[in-house]
Write a protein that holds these residues in place. Sequence first.
Motif, PDB file in Angstrom:
ATOM      1  N   TRP A  46       0.841  -1.196   0.000  1.00  0.00           N
ATOM      2  CA  TRP A  46       0.000   0.000   0.000  1.00  0.00           C
ATOM      3  C   TRP A  46       0.875   1.245   0.000  1.00  0.00           C
ATOM      4  O   TRP A  46       2.028   1.212   0.417  1.00  0.00           O
ATOM      5  CB  TRP A  46      -0.936   0.022   1.212  1.00  0.00           C
ATOM      6  CG  TRP A  46      -0.288  -0.219   2.550  1.00  0.00           C
ATOM      7  CD1 TRP A  46      -0.166  -1.419   3.194  1.00  0.00           C
ATOM      8  CD2 TRP A  46       0.336   0.751   3.420  1.00  0.00           C
ATOM      9  NE1 TRP A  46       0.483  -1.259   4.396  1.00  0.00           N
ATOM     10  CE2 TRP A  46       0.797   0.054   4.564  1.00  0.00           C
ATOM     11  CE3 TRP A  46       0.533   2.131   3.346  1.00  0.00           C
ATOM     12  CZ2 TRP A  46       1.466   0.699   5.618  1.00  0.00           C
ATOM     13  CZ3 TRP A  46       1.188   2.774   4.395  1.00  0.00           C
ATOM     14  CH2 TRP A  46       1.652   2.061   5.509  1.00  0.00           C
ATOM     15  N   ASP A  47       0.296   2.325  -0.508  1.00  0.00           N
ATOM     16  CA  ASP A  47       0.901   3.654  -0.374  1.00  0.00           C
ATOM     17  C   ASP A  47       0.243   4.420   0.761  1.00  0.00           C
ATOM     18  O   ASP A  47       0.899   5.232   1.428  1.00  0.00           O
ATOM     19  CB  ASP A  47       0.752   4.448  -1.676  1.00  0.00           C
ATOM     20  CG  ASP A  47       1.475   3.801  -2.841  1.00  0.00           C
ATOM     21  OD1 ASP A  47       2.672   3.504  -2.698  1.00  0.00           O
ATOM     22  OD2 ASP A  47       0.839   3.574  -3.886  1.00  0.00           O
ATOM     23  N   ASN A  48      -1.058   4.164   0.961  1.00  0.00           N
ATOM     24  CA  ASN A  48      -1.829   4.808   2.026  1.00  0.00           C
ATOM     25  C   ASN A  48      -2.640   3.740   2.748  1.00  0.00           C
ATOM     26  O   ASN A  48      -3.355   2.971   2.110  1.00  0.00           O
ATOM     27  CB  ASN A  48      -2.792   5.856   1.457  1.00  0.00           C
ATOM     28  CG  ASN A  48      -2.143   6.750   0.421  1.00  0.00           C
ATOM     29  OD1 ASN A  48      -1.268   7.545   0.744  1.00  0.00           O
ATOM     30  ND2 ASN A  48      -2.550   6.617  -0.841  1.00  0.00           N
ATOM     31  N   THR A  96       7.619   6.457   6.073  1.00  0.00           N
ATOM     32  CA  THR A  96       6.203   6.498   6.448  1.00  0.00           C
ATOM     33  C   THR A  96       5.918   7.663   7.386  1.00  0.00           C
ATOM     34  O   THR A  96       6.715   7.956   8.283  1.00  0.00           O
ATOM     35  CB  THR A  96       5.799   5.178   7.144  1.00  0.00           C
ATOM     36  OG1 THR A  96       6.112   4.069   6.291  1.00  0.00           O
ATOM     37  CG2 THR A  96       4.313   5.163   7.467  1.00  0.00           C
ATOM     38  N   ARG A 155       4.975   6.948   2.461  1.00  0.00           N
ATOM     39  CA  ARG A 155       3.765   6.182   2.735  1.00  0.00           C
ATOM     40  C   ARG A 155       2.996   6.905   3.828  1.00  0.00           C
ATOM     41  O   ARG A 155       3.585   7.525   4.710  1.00  0.00           O
ATOM     42  CB  ARG A 155       4.105   4.769   3.199  1.00  0.00           C
ATOM     43  CG  ARG A 155       4.800   3.904   2.179  1.00  0.00           C
ATOM     44  CD  ARG A 155       5.214   2.582   2.815  1.00  0.00           C
ATOM     45  NE  ARG A 155       4.254   1.521   2.511  1.00  0.00           N
ATOM     46  CZ  ARG A 155       4.294   0.321   3.074  1.00  0.00           C
ATOM     47  NH1 ARG A 155       5.186   0.038   4.014  1.00  0.00           N
ATOM     48  NH2 ARG A 155       3.409  -0.610   2.738  1.00  0.00           N
ATOM     49  N   THR A 279       8.263   6.250  -3.133  1.00  0.00           N
ATOM     50  CA  THR A 279       8.477   6.685  -1.756  1.00  0.00           C
ATOM     51  C   THR A 279       9.940   6.516  -1.395  1.00  0.00           C
ATOM     52  O   THR A 279      10.627   5.619  -1.904  1.00  0.00           O
ATOM     53  CB  THR A 279       7.616   5.876  -0.767  1.00  0.00           C
ATOM     54  OG1 THR A 279       7.908   4.482  -0.915  1.00  0.00           O
ATOM     55  CG2 THR A 279       6.130   6.107  -1.032  1.00  0.00           C
TER      56      THR A 279
END
Length: 306
Positions: A46-48, A96, A155, A279
Motif C-alpha cells: 500500500w501507499d496509504n 512512512t 507512505r 516513496t
Amino acid sequence: MYSLSQLKRALGSPNLFFRELNRLYHRRLNSRRFNTAGIDIFDADWDNLLILDACRYDMFEEQHNLDGTLERRLSRASSTQEWLHANFTDRDLRDTVYVTANPQYYRHRDVLGTTFHAVVDVWKEEGWDEELKTVPPEVTTKHAIEAAERYPDKRLLVHYIQPHYPFLTERGQPFDNDQAFLKPDEAGSWNQVMTGELDADANTIWTAYRETLDRTLPSVAELLATLDGKSVVSADHGNMVGERATPFPIREWGHPRGIYTSELVTVPWFVVEGDRRDTVAEEPAERASDVTDELVQDRLEQLGYV
C-alpha cells in the motif's frame, strides 16, 4: 505474569476471571504476545493505509459505499495497544508518516522503538473536541490531507479513532440516552460494562456504534479522493457487543487484548487502486513538542481506555 492487583480484580468479578481464562487459551498460556495468524501491516502492499479503530468486518461490509474491492484479513491484535506492539516494535519506517487520532502510540512510543519520518498527533489540543470527548473524523481527514501534501514521497498511515467509543450519532453524542455507558459527560469503559458497573443494552449500543461508522465513512471517502497511489482501508481490531466469547462462553464487551474471536480480529481490507507513487526513506523530521502525562491520561480516559 499477572500482578497481585490484577489477580484480585479478576477474582472479584466472575466475568473478568473467565476473560482471563479465555485470554490464556487464545494466547496459548502466554506463549505468544499477539495473534500470530494476523497480517503484518507494514509488509503489505500500500501507499496509504487508513485504519478505522475498532471497526468490525461485518459492519464495514454492510455499511460502506466506497468504490474498491473488499477483502478480509486477520489482525494481529484485539486491542490498539497490542496492535501497536505487534506491528510497530523496533521498525525502521522512515518512509512512512503516521497521522493518528489515538494517543496510544504516543503513550507507548519509547517502548515501541519505532522510527517514522514524522508523526502527526491529531489528538492534541488542536484536534480534540471537548464536547464530543474525541477527535471527529473530519479533523483527522483534514490533518491527513495536509500531511499528504507536505510529505508527497512518503507512505501515509492514517489512524481514525472512530468507530471506537465514544460514539458519534447524528446529534454528535447520544445525549438523550439513560444508559450510563453512553452519558457524554462521564468517561466510561467497556470493562465497567463487563463488570456490571455501567448499564449496557446491546441493541442501543449497536445503533450508536453503527451510526458512528456512518458518520466516519464520508470523511474516509473524502480522503481517498485526494490521495495518490494505492490505498487500503482497514482496522486495528474489531469489537464485541455482548456476543459469547470462547472457550468460556461469557458475554464479552469491547476489545480486550489477547482474545482472538472472529468479532475481534477479522477486519476489512478494502483496496482502492491508483497510480503508484515513489516513496523514499529519510531521516525523521523535527519532532513536535511533548505534552503532559496528565493530558495523555485524560484523553485515554475519555476514549474509554482507563
